[in-house]
Design a protein around this motif. Structure first.
Motif, PDB file in Angstrom:
ATOM      1  N   TYR A 186       0.845  -1.190   0.000  1.00  0.00           N
ATOM      2  CA  TYR A 186       0.000   0.000   0.000  1.00  0.00           C
ATOM      3  C   TYR A 186       0.881   1.241   0.000  1.00  0.00           C
ATOM      4  O   TYR A 186       1.928   1.270   0.664  1.00  0.00           O
ATOM      5  N   HIS A 187       0.462   2.241  -0.744  1.00  0.00           N
ATOM      6  CA  HIS A 187       1.134   3.527  -0.644  1.00  0.00           C
ATOM      7  C   HIS A 187       0.107   4.644  -0.735  1.00  0.00           C
ATOM      8  O   HIS A 187      -1.047   4.422  -1.104  1.00  0.00           O
ATOM      9  N   VAL A 188       0.519   5.833  -0.370  1.00  0.00           N
ATOM     10  CA  VAL A 188      -0.353   6.995  -0.464  1.00  0.00           C
ATOM     11  C   VAL A 188       0.163   7.888  -1.587  1.00  0.00           C
ATOM     12  O   VAL A 188       1.370   8.128  -1.707  1.00  0.00           O
ATOM     13  N   ARG A 189      -0.735   8.312  -2.439  1.00  0.00           N
ATOM     14  CA  ARG A 189      -0.383   9.247  -3.514  1.00  0.00           C
ATOM     15  C   ARG A 189      -0.575  10.651  -2.952  1.00  0.00           C
ATOM     16  O   ARG A 189      -1.643  10.981  -2.403  1.00  0.00           O
ATOM     17  N   ALA A 190       0.460  11.479  -3.074  1.00  0.00           N
ATOM     18  CA  ALA A 190       0.398  12.785  -2.418  1.00  0.00           C
ATOM     19  C   ALA A 190       1.259  13.811  -3.125  1.00  0.00           C
ATOM     20  O   ALA A 190       2.224  13.475  -3.820  1.00  0.00           O
ATOM     21  N   PHE A 191       0.908  15.073  -2.914  1.00  0.00           N
ATOM     22  CA  PHE A 191       1.739  16.177  -3.370  1.00  0.00           C
ATOM     23  C   PHE A 191       2.786  16.439  -2.301  1.00  0.00           C
ATOM     24  O   PHE A 191       2.458  16.640  -1.127  1.00  0.00           O
ATOM     25  N   CYS A 192       4.050  16.401  -2.689  1.00  0.00           N
ATOM     26  CA  CYS A 192       5.144  16.659  -1.758  1.00  0.00           C
ATOM     27  C   CYS A 192       5.481  18.146  -1.797  1.00  0.00           C
ATOM     28  O   CYS A 192       5.855  18.669  -2.857  1.00  0.00           O
ATOM     29  N   HIS A 193       5.337  18.817  -0.669  1.00  0.00           N
ATOM     30  CA  HIS A 193       5.557  20.254  -0.627  1.00  0.00           C
ATOM     31  C   HIS A 193       7.031  20.608  -0.818  1.00  0.00           C
ATOM     32  O   HIS A 193       7.351  21.706  -1.288  1.00  0.00           O
ATOM     33  N   ARG A 194       7.947  19.694  -0.459  1.00  0.00           N
ATOM     34  CA  ARG A 194       9.376  19.980  -0.591  1.00  0.00           C
ATOM     35  C   ARG A 194       9.829  19.883  -2.051  1.00  0.00           C
ATOM     36  O   ARG A 194      10.508  20.779  -2.566  1.00  0.00           O
ATOM     37  N   SER A 195       9.448  18.790  -2.720  1.00  0.00           N
ATOM     38  CA  SER A 195       9.874  18.615  -4.113  1.00  0.00           C
ATOM     39  C   SER A 195       8.928  19.303  -5.092  1.00  0.00           C
ATOM     40  O   SER A 195       9.238  19.442  -6.273  1.00  0.00           O
ATOM     41  N   GLU A 196       7.758  19.710  -4.591  1.00  0.00           N
ATOM     42  CA  GLU A 196       6.728  20.358  -5.398  1.00  0.00           C
ATOM     43  C   GLU A 196       6.297  19.480  -6.577  1.00  0.00           C
ATOM     44  O   GLU A 196       6.161  19.955  -7.702  1.00  0.00           O
ATOM     45  N   GLU A 197       6.117  18.195  -6.290  1.00  0.00           N
ATOM     46  CA  GLU A 197       5.603  17.273  -7.289  1.00  0.00           C
ATOM     47  C   GLU A 197       4.842  16.149  -6.592  1.00  0.00           C
ATOM     48  O   GLU A 197       4.987  15.934  -5.385  1.00  0.00           O
ATOM     49  N   PHE A 198       4.024  15.444  -7.372  1.00  0.00           N
ATOM     50  CA  PHE A 198       3.258  14.332  -6.815  1.00  0.00           C
ATOM     51  C   PHE A 198       4.140  13.092  -6.768  1.00  0.00           C
ATOM     52  O   PHE A 198       4.835  12.762  -7.738  1.00  0.00           O
TER      53      PHE A 198
END
Length: 270
Positions: A154-166
């Motif tokens: 299982y994983h979570v799909r998310a926007f990463c605020h540090r890399s500024e990408e999903f």
């Protein structure tokens, strides 16, 4: 749910059960409904009559076994037969479909709960995430939008605020969660998530004609290919599961079995 609606729902469930008994088990009787739902013999008879009024002559009563059986013209009225339907129903009645055990990929329920709250409340959340390059973990803020099961993890799909990408974050690698915050980019901005592509797979060309026929039947192929509609963000896991990353595999055709017929889509998985 009102009393009337509840009764209708309960009747619907029993009619679906009659469908499943006839389709998957090959017969149905009052005892099936009595045992499954704890209803009276009179109610079970009424349900069977209601079902008979709907399906007509497509089922008949077999006096020797005192059960209704389907005729050649029988078609389910209340369910859509599929393997998932059988698996769910079989488990409920004590005929659990056996699965191959795989190594357990752990996930903290405390972590999962925090992530699902962030998803449903459309907020960001700070997490400590570890990887092979940073086994001690690093703190980052993400805005999660979906939980994904790849078949093995299982994983979570998310926007990463540090890399500024999903990105995809494996649940078992999230060590801790911290504060909620304002959301970053949402699912509607995740182009790879919202882009649907078609992966075309076919039998390995080095298989014999007879072997290709077997593979085509296994994967319900039409005209020598199966079309898999998949989100671009999930293509990586499909290619990995079936060893489709490379055009030429070192594995024998009888082991590889299928190949990717539109290899140009591989670049979309990066």
């Amino acid at each position: 749910m009102t009393t009337t609606a509840l009764k209708k729902w309960e009747v619907q469930r029993r009619l679906e059960e009659i469908d499943r008994q006839l389709y998957w088990a090959g017969s149905v009787g009052r005892t099936d409904l009595i045992a499954r739902f704890g209803i009276s013999p009179q109610q079970a008879s009424a349900d069977l009559k209601l079902y008979l009024d709907r399906v007509g002559q497509t089922i008949r009563f077999n006096g020797s076994i005192k059960r209704y059986v389907p005729t050649d013209t029988f078609k389910p009225e209340f369910i859509q037969p599929c393997i998932e339907d059988y698996i769910g129903w079989a488990g409920e009645i004590g005929h659990v479909v056996t699965t191959v055990p795989l190594p357990f990929r752990s996930a903290s329920m405390t972590v999962l709960q925090a992530l699902t709250k962030a998803i449903h409340q459309r907020r960001s959340i700070e997490i400590r995430y570890r990887s092979l390059t940073t086994p001690e973990g690093t703190v980052r803020r993400i805005t999660p939008h979906s939980i994904v099961f790849t078949g093995t993890r299982y994983h979570v799909r998310a926007f990463c605020h540090r890399s500024e990408e999903f990105r995809d974050f494996v649940l078992g690698r999230v060590i801790e969660t911290y504060t909620f915050g304002d959301a970053g980019r949402g699912k509607e901005k995740d182009d790879a998530w919202n882009t649907l592509i078609i992966a075309r797979v076919g039998p390995h060309p080095e298989l014999t004609a007879a072997q290709r026929t077997v593979i085509e039947a296994d994967y319900a192929m039409v005209d020598g290919e199966a079309k898999i509609h998949i989100k671009q963000a999930l293509l990586l896991y499909l290619l990995d599961q079936f060893n489709l990353f490379e055009q030429k595999s070192d594995r024998p055709a009888t082991v590889q079995q299928i190949i990717l017929l539109n290899p140009e889509i591989r670049q979309l998985s990066r």
